[in-house]
Design a protein around this motif. Structure first.
Motif, PDB file in Angstrom:
ATOM      1  N   MET A  50      -5.370  37.006  41.171  1.00  0.00           N
ATOM      2  CA  MET A  50      -5.847  36.010  42.127  1.00  0.00           C
ATOM      3  C   MET A  50      -6.621  36.664  43.265  1.00  0.00           C
ATOM      4  O   MET A  50      -7.615  36.118  43.761  1.00  0.00           O
ATOM      5  N   LEU A  51      -6.194  37.845  43.702  1.00  0.00           N
ATOM      6  CA  LEU A  51      -6.935  38.572  44.736  1.00  0.00           C
ATOM      7  C   LEU A  51      -8.288  39.036  44.211  1.00  0.00           C
ATOM      8  O   LEU A  51      -9.288  39.026  44.943  1.00  0.00           O
ATOM      9  N   HIS A  52      -8.334  39.435  42.946  1.00  0.00           N
ATOM     10  CA  HIS A  52      -9.595  39.877  42.359  1.00  0.00           C
ATOM     11  C   HIS A  52     -10.606  38.737  42.313  1.00  0.00           C
ATOM     12  O   HIS A  52     -11.826  38.977  42.436  1.00  0.00           O
ATOM     13  N   LEU A  53     -10.138  37.512  42.116  1.00  0.00           N
ATOM     14  CA  LEU A  53     -11.062  36.374  42.089  1.00  0.00           C
ATOM     15  C   LEU A  53     -11.746  36.166  43.434  1.00  0.00           C
ATOM     16  O   LEU A  53     -12.856  35.628  43.494  1.00  0.00           O
ATOM     17  N   LYS A  54     -11.097  36.615  44.506  1.00  0.00           N
ATOM     18  CA  LYS A  54     -11.658  36.412  45.842  1.00  0.00           C
ATOM     19  C   LYS A  54     -12.619  37.532  46.253  1.00  0.00           C
ATOM     20  O   LYS A  54     -13.683  37.268  46.807  1.00  0.00           O
ATOM     21  N   ASP A  55     -12.229  38.797  45.993  1.00  0.00           N
ATOM     22  CA  ASP A  55     -13.057  39.908  46.484  1.00  0.00           C
ATOM     23  C   ASP A  55     -13.876  40.601  45.399  1.00  0.00           C
ATOM     24  O   ASP A  55     -14.767  41.382  45.708  1.00  0.00           O
ATOM     25  N   ARG A  56     -13.555  40.331  44.109  1.00  0.00           N
ATOM     26  CA  ARG A  56     -14.282  40.950  42.992  1.00  0.00           C
ATOM     27  C   ARG A  56     -14.340  42.472  43.134  1.00  0.00           C
ATOM     28  O   ARG A  56     -15.333  43.115  42.815  1.00  0.00           O
ATOM     29  N   GLY A  57     -13.244  43.063  43.614  1.00  0.00           N
ATOM     30  CA  GLY A  57     -13.212  44.503  43.837  1.00  0.00           C
ATOM     31  C   GLY A  57     -13.135  45.278  42.533  1.00  0.00           C
ATOM     32  O   GLY A  57     -12.921  44.727  41.451  1.00  0.00           O
ATOM     33  N   GLN A  58     -13.319  46.589  42.684  1.00  0.00           N
ATOM     34  CA  GLN A  58     -13.268  47.480  41.534  1.00  0.00           C
ATOM     35  C   GLN A  58     -11.829  47.953  41.310  1.00  0.00           C
ATOM     36  O   GLN A  58     -10.969  47.827  42.165  1.00  0.00           O
ATOM     37  N   GLY A  59     -11.613  48.530  40.141  1.00  0.00           N
ATOM     38  CA  GLY A  59     -10.319  49.130  39.853  1.00  0.00           C
ATOM     39  C   GLY A  59      -9.269  48.171  39.325  1.00  0.00           C
ATOM     40  O   GLY A  59      -8.074  48.503  39.347  1.00  0.00           O
ATOM     41  N   LEU A  60      -9.675  46.990  38.834  1.00  0.00           N
ATOM     42  CA  LEU A  60      -8.688  46.048  38.304  1.00  0.00           C
ATOM     43  C   LEU A  60      -7.991  46.632  37.079  1.00  0.00           C
ATOM     44  O   LEU A  60      -6.790  46.428  36.880  1.00  0.00           O
ATOM     45  N   HIS A  61      -8.739  47.375  36.267  1.00  0.00           N
ATOM     46  CA  HIS A  61      -8.146  47.977  35.073  1.00  0.00           C
ATOM     47  C   HIS A  61      -7.018  48.931  35.456  1.00  0.00           C
ATOM     48  O   HIS A  61      -5.932  48.898  34.848  1.00  0.00           O
ATOM     49  N   GLU A  62      -7.235  49.774  36.474  1.00  0.00           N
ATOM     50  CA  GLU A  62      -6.202  50.716  36.896  1.00  0.00           C
ATOM     51  C   GLU A  62      -4.983  49.995  37.444  1.00  0.00           C
ATOM     52  O   GLU A  62      -3.836  50.405  37.197  1.00  0.00           O
ATOM     53  N   VAL A  63      -5.218  48.931  38.190  1.00  0.00           N
ATOM     54  CA  VAL A  63      -4.099  48.164  38.754  1.00  0.00           C
ATOM     55  C   VAL A  63      -3.258  47.539  37.648  1.00  0.00           C
ATOM     56  O   VAL A  63      -2.020  47.628  37.653  1.00  0.00           O
ATOM     57  N   LEU A  64      -3.913  46.913  36.676  1.00  0.00           N
ATOM     58  CA  LEU A  64      -3.178  46.278  35.581  1.00  0.00           C
ATOM     59  C   LEU A  64      -2.457  47.316  34.728  1.00  0.00           C
ATOM     60  O   LEU A  64      -1.326  47.077  34.269  1.00  0.00           O
ATOM     61  N   ALA A  65      -3.067  48.459  34.505  1.00  0.00           N
ATOM     62  CA  ALA A  65      -2.416  49.511  33.726  1.00  0.00           C
ATOM     63  C   ALA A  65      -1.174  50.028  34.446  1.00  0.00           C
ATOM     64  O   ALA A  65      -0.131  50.275  33.815  1.00  0.00           O
ATOM     65  N   ALA A  66      -1.264  50.177  35.770  1.00  0.00           N
ATOM     66  CA  ALA A  66      -0.103  50.632  36.540  1.00  0.00           C
ATOM     67  C   ALA A  66       1.019  49.595  36.506  1.00  0.00           C
ATOM     68  O   ALA A  66       2.200  49.947  36.366  1.00  0.00           O
TER      69      ALA A  66
END
Length: 300
Positions: free
Chosen positions: A186-202
Motif C-alpha cells: 500500500m505504501l508503494h502505491l503512494k510513493d512508487r519507490g524502488q526496492g520493493l523486491h528486496e522488501v518483499l524478499a526480506a
C-alpha cells in the motif's frame, strides 16, 4: 412428569409460532434500526468463526444437535442438569479437540502467504508493475489463499482502487503476518519507490522463520492437547457408566445434587478452556485496522 414437560414445551412452541406468523404477515410500524450489540453477538454465536459457508453450516449443525441432544437427555433422565450438560457437550467436545487442526490451518495459511509473497517478489524483480504482478500470481496461488488472491486480482482488473483492493484482501485473510506484506504494498502505491523486491524478499524470509518457530512450538503443545483428549474421554466413559448404573449417580437426583452436578460440570468446562488456551498460540492484533473500524476511519 415427562408428559407434562412435553406438553408445556409444545404449548410454548405453538404460541411462539403464532406470534412469529402474525408478525411476519402483518409486519410492524417501527422503522428498521441497526442491529444491537446483543443481536450481533447472537448472530456471531450462531454463525461461528468459520471463513466459509460450509464451516458456518457445520457449526450451526453442532448447535442444533446440542439443543436436540440436551432436550432428549432431559426428557429421558428427568434431570435438567443432564440436559444442560449434554447440550453443552455435543458442540463443546469437538471444539476442544479442534485445537490442533486450528493451529495446523493457521500454519498452512502462513505458508501460503509466504509462498505468495516470494512469488510476488520474483515477478516484481523482473520489472513488472505491482498491479500486473498481483494479477499474475492468481494463476499459481496456494490453495489455502487461492480464493482470496483470485478475488484480489479480479478487483484490480475491474479497476477498483488498488489500495482498497489490498485492504479488502487483508481483511479477508485477517492475519497479522499478512498485514506485514500488505502494508509495504500500500505504501508503494503512494510513493512508487524502488526496492520493493528486496522488501518483499526480506518479509518472505521473516515469514519462513516464523513458520519454523511456530511449527516447533506446536509440536511441544502436543502434551496439553493429549491431556484434553484423555480427560474428555475419561469423563465420557464415566457418564456412560452412570447411564447403565443408575445407582452410581443417584446422589445427584435431588435438587441439591443437581446444583452440585452443574457446579462440577462448570468447573470442568473452565479447566478445559484453560488447557485449550495453553495448546493454542496467543492471537496478535491486526497491523492494519479493518475496514469500518473507528481506528481506520480516524486514519482516513
Amino acid at each position: 412428569m415427562i408428559i407434562d414437560l412435553a406438553a408445556v414445551l409444545a404449548g410454548l412452541l405453538a404460541i411462539g409460532g403464532v406470534v412469529v406468523g402474525v408478525v411476519g404477515v402483518v409486519g410492524t410500524t417501527r422503522p428498521p434500526r441497526p442491529p444491537s450489540a446483543l443481536a450481533l453477538r447472537l448472530r456471531g454465536w450462531w454463525t461461528g468463526t468459520g471463513r466459509t459457508r460450509r464451516e458456518q453450516r457445520a457449526h450451526q449443525i453442532k448447535i442444533v444437535a446440542g439443543v436436540g441432544g440436551g432436550a432428549v437427555a432431559w426428557l429421558l433422565s428427568g434431570w435438567p442438569a443432564a440436559g444442560l450438560i449434554v447440550g453443552v457437550a455435543v458442540p463443546g467436545i469437538p471444539w476442544l479437540f479442534a485445537a490442533a487442526s486450528i493451529e495446523q490451518q493457521a500454519l498452512n495459511r502462513l505458508k501460503a502467504v509466504e509462498f505468495w509473497t516470494r512469488r510476488l517478489a520474483d515477478i516484481v524483480a523482473q520489472g513488472i508493475g505491482l498491479q500486473q504482478a498481483i494479477v499474475a500470481t492468481a494463476a499459481t496461488a496456494p490453495r489455502a489463499i487461492e480464493q482470496e488472491v483470485r478475488d484480489l486480482a479480479a478487483r484490480i482488473q475491474a479497476n477498483v482502487d488498488p489500495a482498497v483492493a489490498l485492504q479488502q484482501f487483508a481483511d479477508e485473510i485477517d492475519d497479522y503476518t499478512c498485514d506485514q506484506v500488505i502494508a509495504p504494498l500500500m505504501l508503494h502505491l503512494k510513493d512508487r519507490g524502488q526496492g520493493l523486491h528486496e522488501v518483499l524478499a526480506a518479509i518472505s524470509r521473516s515469514i519462513a522463520a516464523e513458520i519454523e518457530m511456530r511449527s516447533t512450538i506446536d509440536a511441544k503443545r502436543a502434551g496439553p492437547r493429549f491431556a484434553v483428549r484423555f480427560l474428555s474421554g475419561m469423563t465420557i466413559a464415566l457418564i456412560a457408566y452412570g447411564a447403565f448404573k443408575p445407582d452410581y449417580l443417584r446422589a445427584y437426583s435431588t435438587p441439591v445434587g443437581q446444583l452440585v452436578l452443574l457446579g462440577l460440570a462448570g468447573l470442568y468446562v473452565f479447566l478445559m478452556i484453560l488447557v485449550r488456551r495453553l495448546s493454542l498460540p496467543p492471537s496478535r492484533p491486526r497491523l492494519l485496522p479493518p475496514t469500518g473500524s473507528p481506528t481506520r476511519e480516524a486514519l482516513a
